[in-house]
Scaffold this motif. Structure first.
Motif, mmCIF file in Angstrom:
data_model
loop_
_atom_site.group_PDB
_atom_site.id
_atom_site.type_symbol
_atom_site.label_atom_id
_atom_site.label_comp_id
_atom_site.label_asym_id
_atom_site.label_seq_id
_atom_site.Cartn_x
_atom_site.Cartn_y
_atom_site.Cartn_z
ATOM 1 N N MET A 1 0.842 -1.187 0.000
ATOM 2 C CA MET A 1 0.000 0.000 0.000
ATOM 3 C C MET A 1 0.883 1.244 0.000
ATOM 4 O O MET A 1 1.767 1.386 0.823
ATOM 5 N N MET A 2 0.627 2.120 -0.910
ATOM 6 C CA MET A 2 1.372 3.368 -1.043
ATOM 7 C C MET A 2 0.777 4.417 -0.107
ATOM 8 O O MET A 2 -0.432 4.526 0.022
ATOM 9 N N THR A 3 1.634 5.169 0.531
ATOM 10 C CA THR A 3 1.186 6.229 1.442
ATOM 11 C C THR A 3 0.895 7.490 0.646
ATOM 12 O O THR A 3 1.732 7.957 -0.117
ATOM 13 N N SER A 4 -0.299 8.046 0.857
ATOM 14 C CA SER A 4 -0.647 9.293 0.174
ATOM 15 C C SER A 4 -0.168 10.475 1.018
ATOM 16 O O SER A 4 0.014 10.350 2.230
ATOM 17 N N PRO A 5 0.028 11.628 0.390
ATOM 18 C CA PRO A 5 0.390 12.828 1.154
ATOM 19 C C PRO A 5 -0.662 13.168 2.215
ATOM 20 O O PRO A 5 -0.322 13.634 3.297
ATOM 21 N N GLN A 6 -1.937 12.910 1.906
ATOM 22 C CA GLN A 6 -3.000 13.196 2.865
ATOM 23 C C GLN A 6 -2.899 12.289 4.097
ATOM 24 O O GLN A 6 -3.102 12.737 5.225
ATOM 25 N N GLN A 7 -2.581 11.016 3.879
ATOM 26 C CA GLN A 7 -2.418 10.087 4.997
ATOM 27 C C GLN A 7 -1.237 10.496 5.874
ATOM 28 O O GLN A 7 -1.332 10.468 7.096
ATOM 29 N N LEU A 8 -0.146 10.886 5.239
ATOM 30 C CA LEU A 8 1.026 11.328 5.989
ATOM 31 C C LEU A 8 0.736 12.624 6.744
ATOM 32 O O LEU A 8 1.114 12.767 7.911
ATOM 33 N N SER A 9 0.043 13.557 6.098
ATOM 34 C CA SER A 9 -0.327 14.812 6.753
ATOM 35 C C SER A 9 -1.217 14.554 7.957
ATOM 36 O O SER A 9 -1.036 15.147 9.029
ATOM 37 N N PHE A 10 -2.191 13.660 7.792
ATOM 38 C CA PHE A 10 -3.076 13.327 8.902
ATOM 39 C C PHE A 10 -2.272 12.736 10.056
ATOM 40 O O PHE A 10 -2.452 13.126 11.215
ATOM 41 N N LEU A 11 -1.388 11.809 9.751
ATOM 42 C CA LEU A 11 -0.566 11.182 10.788
ATOM 43 C C LEU A 11 0.260 12.220 11.534
ATOM 44 O O LEU A 11 0.272 12.244 12.773
ATOM 45 N N LEU A 12 0.928 13.102 10.809
ATOM 46 C CA LEU A 12 1.784 14.099 11.455
ATOM 47 C C LEU A 12 0.974 15.073 12.306
ATOM 48 O O LEU A 12 1.388 15.441 13.412
ATOM 49 N N ALA A 13 -0.188 15.466 11.823
ATOM 50 C CA ALA A 13 -1.042 16.363 12.607
ATOM 51 C C ALA A 13 -1.577 15.644 13.849
ATOM 52 O O ALA A 13 -1.596 16.216 14.944
ATOM 53 N N ARG A 14 -1.983 14.390 13.685
ATOM 54 C CA ARG A 14 -2.483 13.616 14.832
ATOM 55 C C ARG A 14 -1.394 13.434 15.879
ATOM 56 O O ARG A 14 -1.620 13.596 17.077
ATOM 57 N N LEU A 15 -0.183 13.114 15.430
ATOM 58 C CA LEU A 15 0.931 12.940 16.361
ATOM 59 C C LEU A 15 1.309 14.251 17.040
ATOM 60 O O LEU A 15 1.640 14.271 18.228
ATOM 61 N N SER A 16 1.234 15.353 16.307
ATOM 62 C CA SER A 16 1.585 16.658 16.882
ATOM 63 C C SER A 16 0.642 17.062 18.000
ATOM 64 O O SER A 16 1.075 17.409 19.103
#
Length: 141
Positions: A1-16
C-alpha cells in the motif's frame, strides 16, 4: 500500500496534537496537588465556585494524558478527537472566566486541530491501531 500525502499529513497532525496533549498531562501528573492548588488560586476571583474548579483541576491532567496517549497510538481516534475538543471548550470557557485572553489562541489552535482531524479521520487515519483493528475485523490482516 502506497502512502498518500493526505495520509502522511493526517498522521503528522495527529501525532503533533497528541504529543502536545500527552506532554501537558505528563508534566502535571507528578505535581497534581500543586497544579490543583495553582488552578484553584487562579479562579478565586472568578464566577466559578471552588467546588467546580477543584475536581476539574484533578481531572484535566488525566484527560490530557489519555487524549494524548490515544492520539499517539491511534486508538479510539474519533472518540478521542471529540473528547479533546470538549477539553478545549472547557479550557476556553475557564480562560474566559478569569480573563486569561493570552491562553485562548493556543486553546483555539488545539480545537482547530481536533476539528480538522475529526473531519478527515475516516478517510486518512491509516497509520493507527484503529486501522489495524479494522483490517482484522474485515479479515484483511
Amino acid at each position: 500500500m502506497m502512502t498518500s500525502p493526505q495520509q502522511l499529513s493526517f498522521l503528522l497532525a495527529r501525532l503533533s496534537v497528541g504529543m502536545s496533549m500527552f506532554g501537558h498531562g505528563l508534566v502535571r501528573l507528578p505535581k497534581l496537588h500543586g497544579f490543583s492548588n495553582w488552578m484553584v488560586g487562579q479562579f478565586e476571583k472568578s464566577m466559578l465556585p471552588e467546588i467546580v474548579v477543584t475536581p476539574f483541576s484533578y481531572i484535566l491532567p488525566v484527560a490530557e494524558l489519555l487524549v494524548g496517549i490515544f492520539l499517539l497510538i491511534g486508538l479510539f481516534t474519533k472518540q478521542t478527537l471529540i473528547a479533546g475538543s470538549l477539553v478545549m471548550i472547557a479550557l476556553i470557557f475557564g480562560s474566559s472566566m478569569i480573563e486569561e485572553w493570552g491562553a485562548i489562541p493556543s486553546q483555539l489552535i488545539h480545537a482547530a486541530f481536533f476539528s480538522v482531524l475529526l473531519t478527515f479521520e475516516k478517510s486518512y487515519n491509516c497509520f493507527a491501531v484503529d486501522a489495524v483493528l479494522e483490517r482484522n475485523r474485515q479479515g484483511n490482516i
